[in-house]
Scaffold this motif. Structure first.
Motif, PDB file in Angstrom:
ATOM      1  N   LEU A 280      -6.118   1.009  -3.017  1.00 57.16           N
ATOM      2  CA  LEU A 280      -4.985   1.033  -2.212  1.00 57.16           C
ATOM      3  C   LEU A 280      -4.556  -0.261  -2.660  1.00 57.16           C
ATOM      4  O   LEU A 280      -3.440  -0.870  -1.579  1.00 57.16           O
ATOM      5  CB  LEU A 280      -5.640   0.942  -0.552  1.00 57.16           C
ATOM      6  CG  LEU A 280      -6.182   2.634  -0.424  1.00 57.16           C
ATOM      7  CD1 LEU A 280      -6.905   2.383   1.403  1.00 57.16           C
ATOM      8  CD2 LEU A 280      -4.793   3.277  -0.508  1.00 57.16           C
ATOM      9  N   THR A 281      -5.129  -1.828  -2.672  1.00 52.76           N
ATOM     10  CA  THR A 281      -4.808  -2.662  -2.736  1.00 52.76           C
ATOM     11  C   THR A 281      -3.885  -2.976  -3.269  1.00 52.76           C
ATOM     12  O   THR A 281      -3.260  -3.216  -3.395  1.00 52.76           O
ATOM     13  CB  THR A 281      -6.265  -3.914  -2.970  1.00 52.76           C
ATOM     14  OG1 THR A 281      -7.810  -3.746  -1.589  1.00 52.76           O
ATOM     15  CG2 THR A 281      -6.161  -4.892  -3.653  1.00 52.76           C
ATOM     16  N   GLY A 282      -4.017  -2.219  -4.455  1.00 56.81           N
ATOM     17  CA  GLY A 282      -3.121  -2.301  -6.286  1.00 56.81           C
ATOM     18  C   GLY A 282      -1.937  -1.657  -5.749  1.00 56.81           C
ATOM     19  O   GLY A 282      -0.840  -2.073  -5.987  1.00 56.81           O
ATOM     20  N   SER A 283      -2.192  -0.761  -4.661  1.00 52.70           N
ATOM     21  CA  SER A 283      -1.003   0.166  -5.180  1.00 52.70           C
ATOM     22  C   SER A 283       0.032  -0.392  -3.807  1.00 52.70           C
ATOM     23  O   SER A 283       1.432  -0.627  -3.530  1.00 52.70           O
ATOM     24  CB  SER A 283      -0.730   1.500  -3.518  1.00 52.70           C
ATOM     25  OG  SER A 283      -2.204   2.890  -5.185  1.00 52.70           O
ATOM     26  N   VAL A 284      -0.477  -0.576  -2.720  1.00 56.58           N
ATOM     27  CA  VAL A 284       0.830  -2.104  -1.433  1.00 56.58           C
ATOM     28  C   VAL A 284       1.160  -3.584  -2.279  1.00 56.58           C
ATOM     29  O   VAL A 284       2.237  -4.013  -2.167  1.00 56.58           O
ATOM     30  CB  VAL A 284      -0.967  -2.064  -0.507  1.00 56.58           C
ATOM     31  CG1 VAL A 284      -0.392  -3.603   0.453  1.00 56.58           C
ATOM     32  CG2 VAL A 284      -1.202  -1.040   0.180  1.00 56.58           C
ATOM     33  N   LEU A 285       0.150  -4.154  -3.082  1.00 58.15           N
ATOM     34  CA  LEU A 285       0.622  -5.858  -4.106  1.00 58.15           C
ATOM     35  C   LEU A 285       1.884  -4.715  -4.745  1.00 58.15           C
ATOM     36  O   LEU A 285       2.578  -5.678  -5.014  1.00 58.15           O
ATOM     37  CB  LEU A 285      -0.083  -5.454  -4.672  1.00 58.15           C
ATOM     38  CG  LEU A 285      -0.481  -6.866  -5.591  1.00 58.15           C
ATOM     39  CD1 LEU A 285      -1.818  -7.255  -5.766  1.00 58.15           C
ATOM     40  CD2 LEU A 285       0.124  -6.170  -6.959  1.00 58.15           C
TER      41      LEU A 285
END
Length: 168
Positions: free
Chosen positions: A115-120
């Motif tokens: 999720l963190t990478g996708s939002v980033l």
């Protein structure tokens, strides 16, 4: 003797407790699997969009890492079903529940990173690198806070106020 007060533990046999715990785990997995599947499908389609070739190296790296993490999360969240199927009727239900619970905990950690990478990536493409990094960090902070710190604090509060941990 059973305690019928609201919130009091009910007398369960070990196998009843194991079955209840496995049922609760499966309910939790139903919630997380849907989210992981949606995230994975979203990420899969990105590579086929017209804008994908314009991504820079950092964005492509964030994409590939997020895609791989979402696949790993999906594998971790489906592993309990495979473990159960393989060990079904072999008298291993307590082991299935114990191992599946640990795998699910690991899956939540991997999902928070996906999720963190996708939002980033998404915010980086939409508004720029600084915004992407800030949004990614915020996502990681929220997931860590809600999925790790909050349960830990609830447990500490219970223990500090004399509540004995329940046998699950």
């Amino acid at each position: 003797m059973t305690d019928d007060r609201p919130g009091a533990p009910h007398a369960e046999t070990p196998i009843q407790r194991t079955n209840r715990n496995f049922g609760e785990l499966l309910q939790e997995l139903r919630v997380t699997q849907t989210g992981v599947q949606i995230l994975f499908a979203f990420l899969l389609t990105l590579a086929f969009t017209p804008r994908f070739p314009t991504l820079d190296t950092v964005q492509r790296t964030a994409y590939v890492v997020s895609l791989c993490l979402s696949v790993l999360a999906a594998a971790l969240f489906t592993a309990p079903a495979a473990i159960h199927r393989y060990l079904f009727h072999r008298g291993a239900k307590p082991d299935i529940v114990r191992v599946s619970s640990r795998i699910t905990e690991l899956g939540l950690g991997v999902l928070s990173l996906a999720l963190t990478g996708s939002v980033l990536l998404s915010v980086d493409v939409a508004v720029g690198r600084v915004g992407g990094v800030a949004a990614g960090a915020g996502t990681l902070l929220v997931c860590t806070g809600l999925w790790l710190v909050l349960p830990w604090r609830v447990l500490r509060h219970r223990l500090r106020h004399g509540a004995a941990p329940e046998r699950q």
